[in-house]
Scaffold this active site. Structure first.
Site, mmCIF file in Angstrom:
data_model
loop_
_atom_site.group_PDB
_atom_site.id
_atom_site.type_symbol
_atom_site.label_atom_id
_atom_site.label_comp_id
_atom_site.label_asym_id
_atom_site.label_seq_id
_atom_site.Cartn_x
_atom_site.Cartn_y
_atom_site.Cartn_z
ATOM 1 N N ASP A 193 0.811 -1.220 0.000
ATOM 2 C CA ASP A 193 0.000 0.000 0.000
ATOM 3 C C ASP A 193 0.846 1.273 0.000
ATOM 4 O OD1 ASP A 193 0.905 -0.510 2.590
ATOM 5 O OD2 ASP A 193 -1.082 -0.843 3.430
ATOM 6 N N ASN A 238 -7.430 -2.862 14.404
ATOM 7 C CA ASN A 238 -8.830 -3.152 14.078
ATOM 8 C C ASN A 238 -8.971 -4.342 13.116
ATOM 9 O OD1 ASN A 238 -7.929 -2.120 11.675
ATOM 10 N ND2 ASN A 238 -9.382 -0.420 11.564
ATOM 11 N N HIS A 279 -7.316 -4.734 10.249
ATOM 12 C CA HIS A 279 -7.090 -4.481 8.821
ATOM 13 C C HIS A 279 -5.831 -5.183 8.337
ATOM 14 C CE1 HIS A 279 -4.788 -0.450 9.705
ATOM 15 N NE2 HIS A 279 -3.894 -1.351 9.338
ATOM 16 N N GLU A 312 -9.852 -1.977 5.394
ATOM 17 C CA GLU A 312 -10.465 -1.680 6.686
ATOM 18 C C GLU A 312 -11.684 -2.578 6.938
ATOM 19 O OE1 GLU A 312 -8.937 0.082 8.715
ATOM 20 O OE2 GLU A 312 -8.318 2.036 7.975
HETATM 21 C C1 GLP Z 1 -0.248 -0.022 8.470
HETATM 22 C C2 GLP Z 1 -0.109 -0.846 7.201
HETATM 23 C C3 GLP Z 1 -0.394 -2.298 7.463
HETATM 24 C C4 GLP Z 1 0.338 -2.776 8.702
HETATM 25 C C5 GLP Z 1 -0.100 -1.985 9.893
HETATM 26 C C6 GLP Z 1 0.534 -2.455 11.206
HETATM 27 O O1 GLP Z 1 -1.554 0.336 8.728
HETATM 28 N N1 GLP Z 1 -0.975 -0.395 6.148
HETATM 29 O O2 GLP Z 1 0.016 -3.049 6.325
HETATM 30 O O3 GLP Z 1 0.057 -4.133 8.897
HETATM 31 O O4 GLP Z 1 0.272 -0.641 9.623
HETATM 32 O O5 GLP Z 1 1.590 -1.637 11.583
HETATM 33 P P1 GLP Z 1 2.542 -1.901 12.826
HETATM 34 O O6 GLP Z 1 3.457 -2.994 12.421
HETATM 35 O O7 GLP Z 1 3.252 -0.596 13.009
HETATM 36 O O8 GLP Z 1 1.683 -2.268 13.964
#
Ligand code: GLP
Length: 233
Positions: free
Chosen positions: A66, A132, A134, A139
């Site tokens: 993304d 949440n 995702h 989402e």
């Molecule tokens: C972002 C990304 C996700 C990732 C998430 C978790 O929202 N779009 O792909 O899984 O962060 O991040 P963290 O590893 O900082 O908890």
């Protein structure tokens, strides 16, 4: 029978050697041509270990999950910048793919990305998970059949991710993301979930239901998932 493996480790740091060993086996077997990568703090020590290793990705095509809409790759909050800082400036890949946050025609950019994914099907996809539930930026409520698209970020995601922006208002409210159906096309998935904040999401994944309200639960339908976590049930 689908393959669903859970590997418990004490800490994220303990997961890094597992991941590096796994990638080494896949590279040696010649089965790793296309690698799906994720951003987020969970991935930072993983990338640091990959950088220290002698793994050779010069024949591997990379795809990122993304990218924020409206951010240039030179913007330090863009995922392109994150990937460059933690991995791509230090390990050579055959090709790097990230959605272009500045694309004028967003629909066309999504179609281009999905077509590229179909041309180089992902062998291993790394995934983190949002608090949440995702995955990438899919989402809660996202239909399971979505391909690469522009997602509107939830309040919860904006709250969590805005900590990385100097000003909360500077955080984009939309992002390009591989869809749930795009992610499900990957041959193998390695999901990393660490810390109590991810417990609800992991409980949903390990519970009985498959629901679009918890996007991560779609992984129960995937043929090959490895969950690496320190969250004990
Ligand atoms: C972002 C990304 C996700 C990732 C998430 C978790 O929202 N779009 O792909 O899984 O962060 O991040 P963290 O590893 O900082 O908890």
């Amino acid at each position: 029978m689908p393959f669903f493996e859970i590997i418990y480790v004490e800490s994220l740091q303990n997961a890094t050697s597992l991941v590096v060993n796994n990638l080494e086996e896949e590279l040696n077997s010649g089965k790793l041509n296309s690698l799906g990568l994720a951003t987020g703090s969970t991935m930072i020590p993983i990338y640091a270990s990959i950088v220290k290793s002698n793994l050779d990705f010069s024949q591997v095509i990379a795809f990122n999950l993304d990218e924020y809409v409206g951010l240039a790759s030179s913007n330090k909050n863009s995922f392109a910048y994150f990937m460059n800082e933690h991995l791509f400036s230090k390990k050579h890949f055959k090709e790097i793919n990230i959605q272009n946050g500045l694309s004028e025609d967003k629909q066309l950019e999504c179609e281009r990305y999905e077509k590229k994914l179909d041309e180089h099907p992902i062998d291993i996809q790394f995934l983190g998970v949002g608090e949440n539930g995702h995955i990438a930026f899919n989402e809660p409520g996202t239909p399971f059949d979505t391909l690469t698209h522009v997602a509107t970020l939830s309040d919860s995601t904006i709250e969590v991710n805005s900590q990385y922006f100097d000003e909360k208002e500077n955080m984009p409210t939309q992002a390009f993301t591989m869809g749930i159906a795009s992610i499900m096309k990957a041959k193998k998935i390695i999901l990393l979930a660490f810390g109590e904040k991810k417990r609800d999401a992991i409980n949903a994944l390990l519970g009985d239901n498959i629901t679009e309200q918890w996007p991560i639960t779609v992984l129960k339908k995937h043929p090959h998932v490895t969950l690496i976590t320190n969250i004990k049930q």
